[in-house]
Design an enzyme around this catalytic site. Structure first.
Site: not given
Lengths: 487, 95, 476
Positions: A76, A151, A175
């Site tokens: 990420k 997210s 997330s």
């Protein structure tokens, strides 16, 4: 080959059925053909990935048999990666080449994993749909009109579409788990303090936690063996030895006590999703588990408390983005004040600014007790609810999200978006581990089952999830990607 | 509680965010909605409840007093928008 | 109207640790800009703080030295504000649970009486960087070397009633800190900084007047001047029918005045909240006792001991113990010379005068304790007289050789040979028949004059006791 789990790839690499270089090329090809459509990656590190792959192959030839050696991973874009642009999904950091590695990144490097690139995300991890990214939304591989969740939406879409073998994510209010649910994969948020936060760009410091986004609970265990552990660089990282998370995967679930929170099967939950979860629960009963309804009486206040605590911490965490030492600076500031205001207004997107405003307000003179202090008290009550529940049950199971993935643009109202995390947020407030694994889809869209454990009961959770996956095939379902030049 | 335009301006100033006239109205209404969501927690009595700042009940570890960092100025300043003579440049600071 | 001044001081002391409060960057003074500012200090995304144990120890040490309550549970908070020298946009500090709680210290007033000044608290926090205001094409330059250096902020009660008292408090604080060796505490270098909260009220009134905070005072002398200026200003404002505005004022040493810092007038709202990247510091008794065991003898105790053991006056003991280095020096001289009384006179007299004249610290003294000790020993063993010793002392400033060599090479050795002295005495008797007669008539005082004459003849080198003895004998 690329559709395999990390565990399977590990075996194939060990058996020399494939080299890491071949595997890495295959993923890079897949990324070239699909990323434009899915927008899962912000940065692809093709050259360095191939170099790392060749080095992994050499190490293997020299006798190194680390489980994840040569297995391609995506991080990420919230994890600082030395020499690689690390944007956190924001214009503010669009040009920020991190000069150091996050501990998570360093650990995967040491384990020999091959870094394919950095995945898209909601800006500063603030969002539940991956629509707040400065680099554009990520598309759900199951239906490209829909969001992948957020997210960690880029990581989830990349894993679901086989653009990597495994990925890292972070979870502040859901997330990792919610995008895993929307994207039909496995997403694991460890207990707060289990994985180092050093080098992981902070959203809300007392809630943020890194974890695996992958194709099975077994992969999550393999990844946790690399990620978990004490880090002296993070004061909030637990100084407790990490488990061997693969050791207990095969334990029997006979006698497992499952708690079903009444509050997670209440108004707002889609009937189809509920049915999928209830069907999955009966699977556990077949494996010898007992099921009992429990109460989490303060769960309904978790979103309220979270939207004080998280923005308050974020408002301070994001003050460092001032255009002085790195990142975006506005053009031709007339004075200092102008530089601050324009840099921050132009560098941050709307949702980030909204949360900074809410957090600043909640901490401001005269409101601290009514908001911040109150929220910390509610947080205690929420944790107490779980402490009480875990006296009677081993794990708590419910849906990860009230419904399946929604269409892009469907939730323009922030409050509606915030309520997406109604089942996951309490787990962050209490600092517990939680995993989302796929169950029977609804109308062709994935559904996630949320399993929550007591603090540091990571091994137990992975055992429960793995046993379910051993006896079901939902996690093996793959999306058929339409609309682009997909295979 | 309504979060009006003057509140937006005050908070935006504290947070060093620039808000145009149009944005101010939009933000005021959004934040009013968010505060309504947040205010749901006011319904519960929390008298006597100990605030929870941290999920882990552990204490601060202490580091030995040793210099472990080396000078990386030149490398780190390549990240900066403006530097000169080893200094970060900003618009004039008035005391 | 008669006014009473009320002062409270906030003193920031840089703890002289090797590394910063929350990072492993060096803290050396005077390094090239930003060469001691690393990824944590620059607040790069993703960095986290880890607390320096030595900083905690030093804070506790200070607390124990002023008899303060030690916060067994202390908490760091974030103090939020934007400034280019504050990289994170918040300063990590301590608000509700400081490491050092209520304590006190005793100051000596001009009339010799003592006064106890309360210390409200002392908390740990990070220092900020520096803004350099030289013109870089209309821009300012930021140096973050200092950012993150550990500070102890020591807050006094509003117990001080004059600028003099404020200075006495500050000097006492400085003395304790130097004794503890927790900070360089050099005001000129900024390792000790002082802000003064000043208000006035009509004598007898209980409520405090509106206060102003004076910043940027960087010497003991300026503390006194800045406060005196501000007190006078406040009196003038009120007596002209005006009102004091609560504000921050900057002391301008060049113009000897305070002026309003308009740029700081924008209402600050620091939005303190517990720093979530750090956990509460829990100090157990074992830790606190281990720090206590390291405490040196402190100025008050040392002063008492000097009075008791060396039979010094209250005043001399006070002067000699105000600085640890001074007290160490004195004790070395006393030991070396075997005469504490003489040692005290020499250190607080000639030596101090010499240092003050050259604006020197005792550690830089051209005459070390060993040499001064030997000099005093030579007075005691009659090698030289006290008067000749002054000449030797002067020579020692320039000449770093041994005391005995200087005495020898300059021919300053005292004449103790009776034969030689007898000649002198005879000469004096011959030259001063009137005075000799007066003495013989019973006028004892004349002896002093005659001794003086003999000493003069010997250029000060004759042993006065022998001169005395011989004169009496010969005139009997």
């Amino acid at each position: 080959m690329i559709e395999k789990t990390a565990a399977e790839l590990s075996a194939s690499l060990a058996a020399r059925e494939v080299s890491s270089e071949e595997l890495t090329r295959a993923y890079l090809d897949r990324i070239s053909s699909l990323n434009e459509q899915l927008n899962a990656y912000i940065t692809v590190c093709a050259e360095s990935a191939l170099e790392q792959a060749r080095s992994a192959d050499e190490k293997r030839a020299a006798g190194d048999s680390s489980p994840l050696l040569g297995v391609p991973i995506a991080h990420k874009d919230i994890f600082c990666t030395n020499g690689v642009t690390t944007t956190c999904g924001s214009r503010m950091l669009h040009n920020f080449v991190a000069p150091y590695d996050a501990t998570v990144v360093e650990n995967f490097n040491k384990a020999g994993a091959v870094l394919l690139g950095k995945t898209n995300m909601d800006e500063f991890a603030m969002g539940s749909s991956n629509e707040t990214s400065y680099f554009g939304p990520v598309r759900n591989p199951w239906d490209t009109k829909r969001v992948p969740g957020g997210s960690s939406g880029g990581s989830a879409a990349a894993v679901a579409a086989d653009l990597c073998a495994m990925a890292t994510g972070t979870d502040t209010g859901g997330s990792i788990r919610q995008p895993a649910a929307f994207s039909g994969i496995t997403g694991f948020k460890p207990s707060y303090g289990r994985v180092s936060r050093w080098g992981m760009i902070a959203f809300a410091s007392s809630l943020d936690q890194a974890g695996p986004i992958c194709k099975s609970a077994e992969d999550a265990a393999l990844m946790m063996n690399v990620m978990a552990g004490h880090d002296p660089k993070d004061s909030t990282c637990a100084n407790i030895p990490a488990d061997d998370y693969t050791a207990g995967l095969e334990n029997s679930l006979s006698g497992l006590r499952i708690g079903i929170p009444k509050q997670h099967f209440a108004e707002g939950l889609s009937a189809d999703v509920e049915q999928s979860i209830r069907d999955a629960l009966s699977e556990f009963e077949k494996l010898g588990a007992t099921i009992k309804e429990i109460e989490l009486p303060n769960n309904h206040l978790s979103v309220s408390a979270y939207y004080v605590v998280a923005p308050a911490e974020a408002s301070a965490n994001l003050s460092r983005y001032d255009g002085v030492r790195y990142g975006y600076r506005c053009e031709d500031p007339v004075d200092l004040e102008d530089m601050y205001k324009r840099t921050r207004s132009e560098g941050f997107g709307d949702e980030v600014k909204r949360r900074i405003m809410v957090g600043t307000y909640a901490l401001s003179a005269g409101f601290y007790d009514a908001y911040y202090r109150k929220a910390q008290k509610v947080r205690r009550l929420i944790k107490n609810d779980f402490d009480l529940a875990f006296k009677d049950v081993d794990v708590v199971i419910g849906p990860t999200s009230p419904h399946t993935a929604f269409e892009l643009g469907a939730k323009s109202d922030p409050v509606a978006m915030y309520l997406e995390d109604i089942y996951t947020i309490a787990v962050n407030l209490a600092g517990l581990p939680g995993i989302s694994i796929p169950v029977a889809p609804v109308a062709g869209l994935p559904v996630g089952m949320h399993i929550v454990g007591d603090v540091f009961a990571e091994s137990k959770l992975l055992n429960v999830a793995h046993q379910f996956q051993k006896h079901t095939d939902w996690h093996k379902l793959k999306p058929v990607i339409t609309g682009g030049e997909a295979s | 509680m309504a979060f009006d335009k003057s509140e937006v301006e005050k908070v935006a100033q504290l947070a060093r965010l620039h808000m145009s006239e149009a944005e101010t109205a939009e933000v005021a209404s959004r934040i009013t909605d968010i505060l309504a969501l947040i205010d749901q927690m006011q319904s519960i009595d929390t008298d006597g409840v100990e605030p929870l700042a941290h999920p882990l009940d552990v204490t601060q570890p202490l580091r030995e007093d040793k210099v472990t960092e080396i000078d990386r100025r030149d490398e780190l300043q390549t990240l900066a928008p403006a530097t000169e003579d080893g200094l970060y440049l900003v618009p004039k600071v008035i005391e | 109207m008669e006014w009473e001044t009320v002062i409270g001081l906030e003193v920031h002391v840089q703890l002289s640790t090797e590394s910063k409060l929350f990072s492993g960057s060096a803290t050396a003074f005077g390094a090239e800009p930003n060469t001691q500012a690393n990824i944590y200090d620059l607040a790069l995304p993703g960095v986290l703080p880890v607390l320096n144990k030595e900083a905690v120890k030093r804070a506790v040490k200070f607390g124990l030295a002023i008899g303060a309550e030690i916060g067994k549970h202390s908490v760091f908070d974030r103090k939020n504000y934007f400034y280019p020298d504050l990289p994170k946009g918040y300063q990590v500090s301590q608000l509700d649970f400081p490491t050092v709680g209520k304590g006190s210290l005793t100051i000596t007033l001009e009339d010799g009486s003592e006064k106890v000044i309360g210390v409200t608290r002392a908390h740990m926090e990070e220092d900020a960087g520096k803004s350099l205001h030289e013109d870089f094409h209309g821009m300012s330059g930021i140096d973050l070397n200092r950012a993150g250096t550990p500070l102890l902020e020591i807050v006094s009660e509003p117990d001080l009633r004059s600028a003099r008292e404020a200075v006495a408090y500050l000097k006492k604080l400085h003395s304790i800190i130097r004794y503890l060796d927790i900070s360089d505490a050099i005001m000129a270098q900024g390792s000790m900084r002082c802000d003064a909260n000043v208000s006035i009220r009509p004598k007898g009134q209980k409520e405090f007047g509106t206060r102003t905070e004076i910043k940027n005072i960087n010497s003991f002398r300026f503390v006194e001047k800045a406060i005196n200026y501000e007190v006078q200003r406040q009196q003038d404002v009120i007596e002209d029918g005006g009102e004091i505005v609560q504000e921050t004022r900057l002391y301008d040493a060049d113009r000897d005045e305070t002026r309003s810092m308009r740029s700081k007038e924008v209402a600050n709202d620091y939005r303190y909240f517990p720093e979530p990247d750090l956990l509460p510091i829990e100090l157990d008794d074992a830790f606190i006792e281990s720090v206590r065991a390291e405490l040196p003898e402190l100025p008050d105790a040392r002063k008492e001991r000097f009075i008791r053991d060396y039979e010094l006056s209250e005043y001399d003991a006070g002067v000699l113990t105000s600085e640890r280095e001074m007290a160490d020096y004195f004790e070395a001289v006393a030991k070396h010379s075997g005469d504490a009384k003489l040692a005290a006179n020499w250190v607080s007299g000639d030596l101090l005068a010499l240092l003050n004249k050259n604006n020197m610290e005792i550690v830089d003294s051209p005459i070390d304790a060993g040499r001064l000790g030997t000099l005093i020993a030579r007075i005691k063993d009659d090698t030289i007289s006290g008067k000749i010793a002054k000449t030797v002392f002067e020579a020692m400033i320039e000449d770093s050789s041994g005391v005995d060599e200087i005495i020898e090479s300059k021919g300053l050795k005292q004449v103790t040979d009776s034969g030689e002295i007898e000649q002198l005495v005879d000469q004096v008797i011959a030259n001063n028949p009137d005075q000799v007669q007066q003495f013989r008539d019973g006028k004892e005082q004349v002896l002093g004059f005659l001794v003086g004459q003999a000493m003069k003849l010997s250029q000060g080198k004759a042993n006065p006791a022998i001169v005395n003895e011989l004169l009496r004998k010969k005139m009997a």
